[in-house]
Scaffold this motif. Structure first.
Motif: not given
Length: 245
Positions: A149-160, A170-185
């Motif tokens: 599933g996709t994690l949604r918080l308001g208008e933020l969507e994170i597809d694990h 809108q797609d946002v390009h994150l580095t692998p570290t940035e993605f892991d940090l956002l997912l952790c939060l």
């Protein structure tokens, strides 16, 4: 440019593999020290002394990771990072002689995954190389896993599973570290996570020596997803929040 021969193992956490690390650095003393430590860790190593040679080696040798100095002859490490990432995604550990936060943020912005300021310990550098490579393995495993599933918080969507992030559709390009940090939060939205917790969860660090690394990645993340998403709790850490309209 030098190629070393190693036994077929990738050091702790990478059994049975032979990982390639390209060092792009113009200081022979630093090159020799990094190469010796990484050879001892079981990596296959090549070196390049300047920007153009670094780009050529990255294209021909296809390393698993770049250790990349910012200040290089020919053109700088930021340009090497841009060109290497344009050809194929590769984790990048950037080195700088200046304790300059602007350099750090620019480096993260062009695709670097981590940053170290000289002088540094070879033990810490080797540990960060292992962490970055483990993160790539986890990302590969997530991409090949059954879709979740996709994690949604308001208008933020994170597809694990696909490691994709969207803000306001809108797609946002994150580095692998940035993605892991956002997912952790995002795993505990609105809960404050300490820098030490983030270091342990995202970077696999057992001590608190890298808290500035957390702060710099948070700043880079805010620049990409918007400043209102991450709340700073001074003296404690960070929390993911839904921005106030």
């Amino acid at each position: 440019m030098e190629q070393t021969h190693t036994t077929r193992n990738g050091g702790p956490g990478l059994p049975g593999t032979q990982r390639r690390v390209l060092i792009v650095e113009d200081d022979p003393t630093i090159v020799d020290a990094i190469a010796a430590r990484l050879r001892a860790e079981g990596f296959l190593v090549q070196t390049a002394p300047d920007g153009p040679a670094g780009v050529a080696a990255a294209e021909s040798w296809l390393p698993d990771l770049l250790v990349l100095d910012v200040m290089l002859p020919g053109f700088d490490g930021l340009e090497v990072c841009r060109r290497a990432q344009a050809r194929r995604p590769v984790p990048v550990l950037m080195l700088t002689a200046r304790d300059d936060e602007t350099d750090m943020l620019v480096g993260l912005g062009v695709g670097a995954d981590d940053y170290m300021t000289k002088p540094f310990s070879m033990r810490e550098l080797a540990a960060r190389v292992h962490v970055l490579l483990r993160r790539v393995e986890r990302a590969t495993q997530a991409a090949t896993a059954p879709a979740g599933g996709t994690l949604r918080l308001g208008e933020l969507e994170i597809d694990h599973a696909q490691r994709r992030v969207r803000v306001r559709a809108q797609d946002v390009h994150l580095t692998p570290t940035e993605f892991d940090l956002l997912l952790c939060l995002a795993g505990t939205p609105r809960a404050v996570l300490s820098r030490e917790t983030l270091l342990a969860e995202v970077w696999d660090w057992a001590d608190a020596s890298g808290t500035r690394t957390v702060d710099s990645h948070i700043k880079a993340l805010r620049r990409k997803i918007g400043a209102g998403w991450i709340r700073t709790v001074h003296g404690v850490g960070y929390a993911l929040e839904t921005p106030t309209p």
